[in-house]
Scaffold this active site. Sequence first.
Site, PDB file in Angstrom:
ATOM      1  N   TYR A 212       0.851  -1.196   0.000  1.00 44.72           N
ATOM      2  CA  TYR A 212       0.000   0.000   0.000  1.00 44.72           C
ATOM      3  C   TYR A 212       0.881   1.239   0.000  1.00 44.72           C
ATOM      4  O   TYR A 212       1.947   1.256   0.620  1.00 44.72           O
ATOM      5  CB  TYR A 212      -0.930  -0.032   1.225  1.00 44.72           C
ATOM      6  CG  TYR A 212      -1.920   1.097   1.265  1.00 44.72           C
ATOM      7  CD1 TYR A 212      -2.694   1.403   0.147  1.00 44.72           C
ATOM      8  CD2 TYR A 212      -2.087   1.865   2.418  1.00 44.72           C
ATOM      9  CE1 TYR A 212      -3.606   2.449   0.184  1.00 44.72           C
ATOM     10  CE2 TYR A 212      -2.996   2.905   2.466  1.00 44.72           C
ATOM     11  CZ  TYR A 212      -3.746   3.200   1.336  1.00 44.72           C
ATOM     12  OH  TYR A 212      -4.638   4.235   1.370  1.00 44.72           O
TER      13      TYR A 212
ATOM     14  N   TYR B 246      -3.227   5.390   8.700  1.00 42.37           N
ATOM     15  CA  TYR B 246      -2.655   4.050   8.469  1.00 42.37           C
ATOM     16  C   TYR B 246      -1.474   3.911   9.423  1.00 42.37           C
ATOM     17  O   TYR B 246      -0.316   4.062   9.044  1.00 42.37           O
ATOM     18  CB  TYR B 246      -2.211   3.936   7.011  1.00 42.37           C
ATOM     19  CG  TYR B 246      -1.965   2.524   6.523  1.00 42.37           C
ATOM     20  CD1 TYR B 246      -3.017   1.673   6.224  1.00 42.37           C
ATOM     21  CD2 TYR B 246      -0.666   2.052   6.327  1.00 42.37           C
ATOM     22  CE1 TYR B 246      -2.791   0.399   5.746  1.00 42.37           C
ATOM     23  CE2 TYR B 246      -0.434   0.775   5.851  1.00 42.37           C
ATOM     24  CZ  TYR B 246      -1.501  -0.052   5.564  1.00 42.37           C
ATOM     25  OH  TYR B 246      -1.267  -1.319   5.084  1.00 42.37           O
TER      26      TYR B 246
HETATM   27  P1  NAI Z   1      -8.416  -9.436   3.910  1.00 47.04           P
HETATM   28  O1  NAI Z   1      -9.042  -9.278   5.251  1.00 47.04           O
HETATM   29  O2  NAI Z   1      -9.198 -10.100   2.848  1.00 47.04           O
HETATM   30  O3  NAI Z   1      -7.029 -10.197   3.993  1.00 47.04           O
HETATM   31  C1  NAI Z   1      -6.158 -10.171   5.076  1.00 47.04           C
HETATM   32  C2  NAI Z   1      -6.015 -11.606   5.548  1.00 47.04           C
HETATM   33  O4  NAI Z   1      -4.894 -11.737   6.417  1.00 47.04           O
HETATM   34  C3  NAI Z   1      -7.230 -12.105   6.316  1.00 47.04           C
HETATM   35  O5  NAI Z   1      -7.740 -13.250   5.665  1.00 47.04           O
HETATM   36  C4  NAI Z   1      -6.653 -12.484   7.677  1.00 47.04           C
HETATM   37  O6  NAI Z   1      -7.293 -13.593   8.229  1.00 47.04           O
HETATM   38  C5  NAI Z   1      -5.214 -12.785   7.294  1.00 47.04           C
HETATM   39  N1  NAI Z   1      -4.254 -12.776   8.402  1.00 47.04           N
HETATM   40  C6  NAI Z   1      -4.072 -11.827   9.352  1.00 47.04           C
HETATM   41  N2  NAI Z   1      -3.077 -12.195  10.173  1.00 47.04           N
HETATM   42  C7  NAI Z   1      -2.613 -13.402   9.745  1.00 47.04           C
HETATM   43  C8  NAI Z   1      -1.600 -14.297  10.185  1.00 47.04           C
HETATM   44  N3  NAI Z   1      -0.863 -14.027  11.267  1.00 47.04           N
HETATM   45  N4  NAI Z   1      -1.410 -15.440   9.500  1.00 47.04           N
HETATM   46  C9  NAI Z   1      -2.166 -15.724   8.410  1.00 47.04           C
HETATM   47  N5  NAI Z   1      -3.122 -14.924   7.937  1.00 47.04           N
HETATM   48  C10 NAI Z   1      -3.346 -13.771   8.605  1.00 47.04           C
HETATM   49  O7  NAI Z   1      -8.003  -7.946   3.488  1.00 47.04           O
HETATM   50  P2  NAI Z   1      -7.241  -7.345   2.220  1.00 47.04           P
HETATM   51  O8  NAI Z   1      -7.428  -5.882   2.360  1.00 47.04           O
HETATM   52  O9  NAI Z   1      -7.644  -8.002   0.976  1.00 47.04           O
HETATM   53  O10 NAI Z   1      -5.715  -7.644   2.524  1.00 47.04           O
HETATM   54  C11 NAI Z   1      -4.866  -8.414   1.687  1.00 47.04           C
HETATM   55  C12 NAI Z   1      -3.576  -7.647   1.434  1.00 47.04           C
HETATM   56  O11 NAI Z   1      -3.868  -6.503   0.634  1.00 47.04           O
HETATM   57  C13 NAI Z   1      -2.886  -7.129   2.690  1.00 47.04           C
HETATM   58  O12 NAI Z   1      -1.494  -7.259   2.561  1.00 47.04           O
HETATM   59  C14 NAI Z   1      -3.264  -5.657   2.673  1.00 47.04           C
HETATM   60  O13 NAI Z   1      -2.362  -4.847   3.394  1.00 47.04           O
HETATM   61  C15 NAI Z   1      -3.203  -5.399   1.190  1.00 47.04           C
HETATM   62  N6  NAI Z   1      -3.814  -4.147   0.728  1.00 47.04           N
HETATM   63  C16 NAI Z   1      -5.133  -3.875   1.000  1.00 47.04           C
HETATM   64  C17 NAI Z   1      -5.698  -2.689   0.588  1.00 47.04           C
HETATM   65  C18 NAI Z   1      -7.130  -2.388   0.872  1.00 47.04           C
HETATM   66  O14 NAI Z   1      -7.543  -1.232   0.716  1.00 47.04           O
HETATM   67  N7  NAI Z   1      -7.934  -3.359   1.259  1.00 47.04           N
HETATM   68  C19 NAI Z   1      -4.918  -1.677  -0.154  1.00 47.04           C
HETATM   69  C20 NAI Z   1      -3.553  -2.081  -0.434  1.00 47.04           C
HETATM   70  C21 NAI Z   1      -3.035  -3.260   0.017  1.00 47.04           C
END
Ligand code: NAI
Length: 286
Positions: free
Chosen positions: A172, A182
Amino acid sequence: RGKKAFIAGVADNNGYGWAIAKSLAAAGAEILLGTWVPALNIFETSLKRGKFDDSRMLPNGSLMEIAKVYPLDAIYDSPEDVPEDVKLNKRYAGAKNWTVKEVAECVKNDFGNIDILVHSLANGSEVTKPLLETSRKGYLAAISASSYSYVSLLQHFLPIMNPGGASISLTYIASERTIPGYGGGMSSAKAALESDTRVLAFEAGRKGKIRVNTISAGPLGSRAAKAIGFIEKMIDYSYVNAPLQKELLADEVGNAAAFLVSPLASAVTGSVVYVDNGLNTMGLAT
Ligand code: NAI
């Protein structure tokens, strides 16, 4: 031969991980998921009950098949690292082999080598706190879950990845420009992830002919993003200010990810690729 992909960080059908899984499935890959241990039960139950069937639909009308869901907690590398209270916690005690090292071993035993490794996870216990108010514990937890988790995954999966394979993570823009809100060291964690992308691209390229890139994605109202608290504001801001004034769909990130891990991107490694409707290029709010 069909390719095999392991996607870490899928626990519902709203996030980027799910969209990436779908794009890879649509391109013919076999899909293995790594799901955070505390979220495993509800995810598997929802899957079995057909709750995600509508969103499993691929462009050709078939449903995405998930070959296996592995429990994973990417803040622990091997069983010796797991504290007693976590071992005894009933959400964790019900699952097994969920440290990074064990998951890689289980995948190897079940499916042999893989081709694609996706890291789509992040966690920061103090994300809602400004950096100036973040504790050492919170900062290190953000780095552990959001940055080192990728180093660890690649470290353990590289030996079971076919040469020519590829890996990606999600980052991000808060890593390089100040995004108030953030917090908790999450901006620091993304900066580490991007720097590590370059170093790991070199090391994994030389060691295993594996490409390593990261996608700097625009805002999406995922479960993780809602926990930060200002995601709707970021989505509106992007809509108003980005060169492309449209909603950013998770599928657009999924498709870019499928490109990056495919042979079409065979000379792309060590890059931060923006999939954000172009917002990163703007220097003035409009
Ligand atoms: P999401 O909630 O779908 O995915 C995050 C996942 O990480 C969840 O499934 C959660 O259970 C898992 N998680 C957390 N701690 C964990 C651990 N210790 N071991 C294994 N799994 C763990 O949310 P999202 O937003 O799709 O996130 C996916 C990636 O995208 C992340 O790296 C996030 O920072 C990145 N991202 C998201 C943006 C947004 O606006 N949603 C923007 C830019 C990047």
